[in-house]
Design a protein around this motif. Sequence first.
Motif, short mmCIF file in Angstrom:
data_model
loop_
_atom_site.label_atom_id
_atom_site.label_comp_id
_atom_site.label_asym_id
_atom_site.label_seq_id
_atom_site.Cartn_x
_atom_site.Cartn_y
_atom_site.Cartn_z
N VAL A 94 0.85 -1.19 0.00
CA VAL A 94 0.00 0.00 0.00
C VAL A 94 0.89 1.24 0.00
O VAL A 94 2.10 1.17 0.26
N ALA A 95 0.29 2.40 -0.26
CA ALA A 95 1.06 3.64 -0.44
C ALA A 95 1.90 4.00 0.78
O ALA A 95 2.98 4.60 0.65
N SER A 96 1.42 3.64 1.98
CA SER A 96 2.13 4.02 3.21
C SER A 96 3.17 2.98 3.65
O SER A 96 3.90 3.24 4.61
N GLU A 97 3.23 1.85 2.99
CA GLU A 97 4.22 0.82 3.34
C GLU A 97 5.50 1.12 2.56
O GLU A 97 5.74 0.58 1.48
N GLN A 98 6.31 1.98 3.14
CA GLN A 98 7.44 2.55 2.41
C GLN A 98 8.79 2.09 2.95
O GLN A 98 8.92 1.74 4.13
N VAL A 99 9.77 2.14 2.06
CA VAL A 99 11.17 1.97 2.43
C VAL A 99 11.95 3.17 1.92
O VAL A 99 11.43 4.00 1.17
N MET A 100 13.19 3.29 2.35
CA MET A 100 14.08 4.34 1.88
C MET A 100 15.32 3.68 1.29
O MET A 100 15.89 2.77 1.89
N VAL A 101 15.72 4.15 0.12
CA VAL A 101 16.81 3.54 -0.63
C VAL A 101 17.93 4.56 -0.82
O VAL A 101 17.66 5.71 -1.19
N THR A 102 19.16 4.16 -0.57
CA THR A 102 20.32 5.02 -0.77
C THR A 102 20.90 4.76 -2.16
O THR A 102 21.29 3.62 -2.47
N VAL A 103 20.96 5.79 -2.98
CA VAL A 103 21.37 5.63 -4.38
C VAL A 103 22.51 6.60 -4.70
O VAL A 103 22.27 7.82 -4.80
N ARG B 269 15.55 7.26 -12.21
CA ARG B 269 15.65 5.82 -12.38
C ARG B 269 16.92 5.34 -11.69
O ARG B 269 17.97 5.96 -11.83
N ALA B 270 16.81 4.26 -10.94
CA ALA B 270 17.96 3.75 -10.20
C ALA B 270 18.00 2.23 -10.25
O ALA B 270 16.98 1.56 -10.35
N SER B 271 19.21 1.71 -10.17
CA SER B 271 19.40 0.27 -10.04
C SER B 271 20.61 0.04 -9.15
O SER B 271 21.54 0.85 -9.11
N GLY B 272 20.57 -1.04 -8.40
CA GLY B 272 21.68 -1.33 -7.49
C GLY B 272 21.42 -2.61 -6.72
O GLY B 272 20.64 -3.47 -7.14
N SER B 273 22.06 -2.69 -5.56
CA SER B 273 21.94 -3.87 -4.72
C SER B 273 20.76 -3.75 -3.77
O SER B 273 20.44 -2.65 -3.30
#
Length: 403
Positions: free
Chosen positions: A176-185, A214-218
């Motif tokens: 759902v919209a509020s089930e978020q994570v934060m990604v370091t790019v 747009r991002a890609s990584g581990s």
Amino acid sequence: MLHEPVTEGEPLPGGIARVVAVAAEFADAVDRDGRFPHEAVQALREEGLLGAMVPTSLGGQGASLADLARQTQALGRVCASTAMVYAMHHSQLACIVGHGLDQDWHRAFAARIAAEQLLLASITSEVGIGGDTRSSACAVEIADGQMTLVKQAPTVSYGAHADVFLVTARAHADAVASEQVMVTVPRDQAEMEPTGTWDALGMRGTCSIGFTFRASGSPDQVLPASFAEISAESMVPVSHLLWSAAWTGIAIEALARARRFLRAQARRSRGAVPPGAARLVRASGEIDGLRARLGPLIAQFDACSPLTDGPPAMTPDEAGWPTGMARAAALNMLKLDVSETACDVVMEAMRICGMAGYKNGTEFSVGRHLRDIVSAQLMINNDRIAANTGQLLLAQRTDLGTI
């Protein structure tokens, strides 16, 4: 202690003092040309201040939030754009320091931030979501050991100049919209297509244009805590407290110029009190009130802060730091009060200085300060914050205003 109102305050430590001098030298050019404050940010790098919050064990300075608030306020007095870049950088660094150091990838990356003096930027807003940082439309996708995401961001402050981006997204495609994570790019893992321009009334050096990102990584680049936890415990407290330091810096400088104007008037009219003196009294009292609100919250946060290389000195209860809905309401009300009162103070400074403050290029000019401080009520819009805070206050069980 933050700088005294309408005074020059205590002498600054050498490193930040040099940065402040550089920021002051180029502030008018940054504002006039609407360009990034390259010189001031380079000075921050040279003084190791982009890694100030990183623990000393990882090569940083282990700075407290009180240290960072003093630095941000000092920068706010001379160049609001530089102060806001510094505040936003550390609000993102707090997410890594507070919630990523138990993970190998982020612990190594924190050390890299300190060593290479990388500049961090935030990508939390999104087309269709607006300023609601607690909702995301885009989602992290993980397949074959690879993490990818695509986000339409309407504003990314200093995005064209940042080295690293902390990006919010739904945890997976079915979330759902509020089930978020934060990604370091890191920038070398991102493709960024500009989608707008930045020609703003104030805070012109923040260069907050939009991007298709747009991002890609581990998969390890996803911070291990939920964004709900990161936001509540680190990002919102640090951003609101450091933004407030920047805004009070703007107001303090405007009022300092107004006081110098009144002194000049008094020297020309011996024995007569300048007509703007009553406004100076009222505005100085408002600054004192803001300092009385801001200082204790910073001290409480530091006492039980997760931004330490080791256990906090106190529990939140011991430090008096609010938790849950009470904390969210307290920080929201701080933001509302500081953003509105600081604007009132700068406007009073303009009234005191009159045409000398209204005109550009005089020693009493406060036009740039007024244009910059107007942004405070729009970063996250005060109407949105007031509505959310009203809901929080209605839900709280404690009496309002109890000690």
